[in-house]
Design an enzyme around this catalytic site. Structure first.
Site, PDB file in Angstrom:
ATOM      1  N   ARG A  26     -38.957  -6.218  81.021  1.00 23.97           N
ATOM      2  CA  ARG A  26     -40.246  -5.913  81.639  1.00 23.97           C
ATOM      3  C   ARG A  26     -41.324  -5.627  80.605  1.00 23.97           C
ATOM      4  O   ARG A  26     -42.507  -5.825  80.859  1.00 23.97           O
ATOM      5  CB  ARG A  26     -40.094  -4.738  82.598  1.00 23.97           C
ATOM      6  CG  ARG A  26     -39.388  -5.100  83.887  1.00 23.97           C
ATOM      7  CD  ARG A  26     -39.133  -3.902  84.770  1.00 23.97           C
ATOM      8  NE  ARG A  26     -38.152  -2.991  84.182  1.00 23.97           N
ATOM      9  CZ  ARG A  26     -37.695  -1.899  84.785  1.00 23.97           C
ATOM     10  NH1 ARG A  26     -38.156  -1.569  85.980  1.00 23.97           N
ATOM     11  NH2 ARG A  26     -36.805  -1.131  84.194  1.00 23.97           N
ATOM     12  N   ILE A  83     -22.627 -11.719  82.691  1.00 21.56           N
ATOM     13  CA  ILE A  83     -21.704 -10.584  82.691  1.00 21.56           C
ATOM     14  C   ILE A  83     -22.309  -9.408  83.458  1.00 21.56           C
ATOM     15  O   ILE A  83     -21.877  -8.279  83.310  1.00 21.56           O
ATOM     16  CB  ILE A  83     -21.313 -10.151  81.252  1.00 21.56           C
ATOM     17  CG1 ILE A  83     -22.532 -10.020  80.334  1.00 21.56           C
ATOM     18  CG2 ILE A  83     -20.337 -11.154  80.653  1.00 21.56           C
ATOM     19  CD1 ILE A  83     -23.362  -8.824  80.540  1.00 21.56           C
ATOM     20  N   ARG A 131     -24.143  -9.118  87.355  1.00 19.69           N
ATOM     21  CA  ARG A 131     -23.728  -9.205  88.744  1.00 19.69           C
ATOM     22  C   ARG A 131     -23.964 -10.633  89.224  1.00 19.69           C
ATOM     23  O   ARG A 131     -24.930 -11.284  88.813  1.00 19.69           O
ATOM     24  CB  ARG A 131     -24.527  -8.234  89.629  1.00 19.69           C
ATOM     25  CG  ARG A 131     -24.161  -6.777  89.450  1.00 19.69           C
ATOM     26  CD  ARG A 131     -22.819  -6.457  90.092  1.00 19.69           C
ATOM     27  NE  ARG A 131     -22.543  -5.030  90.125  1.00 19.69           N
ATOM     28  CZ  ARG A 131     -21.846  -4.374  89.218  1.00 19.69           C
ATOM     29  NH1 ARG A 131     -21.370  -5.032  88.168  1.00 19.69           N
ATOM     30  NH2 ARG A 131     -21.622  -3.072  89.347  1.00 19.69           N
ATOM     31  N   ASP A 170     -18.371 -14.205  84.318  1.00 23.05           N
ATOM     32  CA  ASP A 170     -17.418 -13.148  84.646  1.00 23.05           C
ATOM     33  C   ASP A 170     -17.662 -12.588  86.046  1.00 23.05           C
ATOM     34  O   ASP A 170     -16.841 -11.839  86.557  1.00 23.05           O
ATOM     35  CB  ASP A 170     -17.511 -12.011  83.613  1.00 23.05           C
ATOM     36  CG  ASP A 170     -16.473 -10.921  83.827  1.00 23.05           C
ATOM     37  OD1 ASP A 170     -15.298 -11.268  84.047  1.00 23.05           O
ATOM     38  OD2 ASP A 170     -16.822  -9.733  83.788  1.00 23.05           O
ATOM     39  N   GLU A 186     -16.970 -12.080  95.608  1.00 25.85           N
ATOM     40  CA  GLU A 186     -15.742 -11.829  94.848  1.00 25.85           C
ATOM     41  C   GLU A 186     -14.710 -11.162  95.753  1.00 25.85           C
ATOM     42  O   GLU A 186     -15.081 -10.306  96.558  1.00 25.85           O
ATOM     43  CB  GLU A 186     -16.033 -10.920  93.645  1.00 25.85           C
ATOM     44  CG  GLU A 186     -16.986 -11.506  92.640  1.00 25.85           C
ATOM     45  CD  GLU A 186     -17.353 -10.536  91.512  1.00 25.85           C
ATOM     46  OE1 GLU A 186     -18.109 -10.929  90.617  1.00 25.85           O
ATOM     47  OE2 GLU A 186     -16.881  -9.375  91.547  1.00 25.85           O
ATOM     48  N   HIS A 226     -14.055 -11.097  86.838  1.00 20.44           N
ATOM     49  CA  HIS A 226     -14.792  -9.827  86.710  1.00 20.44           C
ATOM     50  C   HIS A 226     -14.011  -8.837  85.843  1.00 20.44           C
ATOM     51  O   HIS A 226     -13.551  -7.794  86.312  1.00 20.44           O
ATOM     52  CB  HIS A 226     -15.087  -9.226  88.077  1.00 20.44           C
ATOM     53  CG  HIS A 226     -16.268  -8.298  88.059  1.00 20.44           C
ATOM     54  ND1 HIS A 226     -17.081  -8.099  89.139  1.00 20.44           N
ATOM     55  CD2 HIS A 226     -16.773  -7.501  87.074  1.00 20.44           C
ATOM     56  CE1 HIS A 226     -18.033  -7.225  88.842  1.00 20.44           C
ATOM     57  NE2 HIS A 226     -17.864  -6.844  87.581  1.00 20.44           N
TER      58      HIS A 226
END
Length: 296
Positions: free
Chosen positions: A157, A213, A215, A239, A244, A262
């Protein structure tokens, strides 16, 4: 926790409905682990709840606003897992680039002796790295990529205090257009859902790779799959997935992706550290002391 507390163990928040009202009313703290939603409905089943101690740095499954409205404190386990998640990002990129999974299968099948050397791999060192989200984990990944002599680009940001030569991009599309490896290290939640949009993926070059890696929600998954299937980007190292463990079956047909179930924080050392910090927050709450890693 079994030794220290009057503990009720549930496999998911759905199990709260099966507890009798008196048992639910007696609960003051929840030690939470998982990705099933823990929102207002679950909190209201526990009228005496004062603390939700999350096992993990990401707490997007917990409705923090609903917790705050009910004077329920939320904690997480930051920093403990930074190294492992960053290590896995690099490991997945190396595995993808150097064809590690395919090469091991080549050896085990006997193809090395019968067919000769496998196809050439790709070099990682010296390329342009793009970090989408230069928070704690993003910074650890960037430091590792810098050690691989990579040119570091990042998007956040605002500009961060970084080593000389690191390049900030205000727009995510500009970051995607100026890197060979785009590593997504954003926090989860509604604010970042689909942040790596179709336009960001379209800005990537045909020889570029995406690594996630963070979400699964942070990426427009259908757009990424379209790009991978059509060869508009070279590959992916992933990942996490939007759903999931039953991920989109299109992923399993890809030949240009390295996939993990994950596993970012999944080492003995880090999971012990996460558990210790979760328990320390609960112990501080019970003792009336300041929480160690409060979210709200």
């Amino acid at each position: 926790m079994r030794a220290d507390y009057d503990l009720t163990e549930l496999s998911s928040p759905a199990g709260l409905d099966g507890l009798d009202a008196d048992r639910r009313a007696a609960v003051r703290a929840v030690a939470y682990k998982g990705h099933s939603p823990f929102g207002a409905a679950q909190m209201d089943l526990l009228p005496g709840l004062e603390l939700i101690a999350n096992f993990g740095v990401g707490y997007d499954a917990i409705d923090v606003a609903a917790a705050s409205a009910r004077n329920i404190r939320v904690t997480n386990t930051p920093d403990v897992l930074n190294d492992d998640v960053a290590d896995l990002a690099i490991g997945m990129l190396l595995a993808l680039n150097r064809n590690l999974t395919a090469n091991e299968a080549w050896l085990h099948r006997g193809d090395w002796s019968s067919k000769g050397d496998p196809q050439l791999a790709r070099k990682l060192s010296g390329a342009r790295a793009g970090i989408m989200g230069l928070g704690r984990i993003g910074r650890e990944i960037a430091d590792r990529m810098a050690a691989f002599k990579m040119e570091i680009h990042y998007h956040s940001r605002s500009r961060k205090e970084t080593p000389e030569g690191w390049i900030w991009h205000e727009r995510p599309e500009d970051l995607a257009a100026n890197c060979d490896y785009l590593v997504v290290a954003l926090v989860g939640g509604k604010a970042t859902e689909g942040y790596v949009s179709r336009s960001v993926i379209e800005a990537m070059g045909p020889d570029s790779v995406i690594c996630n890696i963070s979400r699964g929600t942070t990426i427009d998954e259908p757009a990424m799959l379209d790009a991978l299937e059509a060869g508009r980007i070279r590959g992916a190292a992933l990942d996490v997935f939007r759903v999931e463990p039953d991920l989109d079956p299109r992923f399993l047909k890809l030949t240009n992706a390295h996939l993990q179930p994950h596993q970012g924080s999944a080492t003995v050392e880090t999971r012990k550290g996460m558990g210790a910090l979760q328990r320390a927050n609960i112990a501080a709450f019970v003792a009336g002391k300041p929480l160690l890693t409060a979210v709200n």
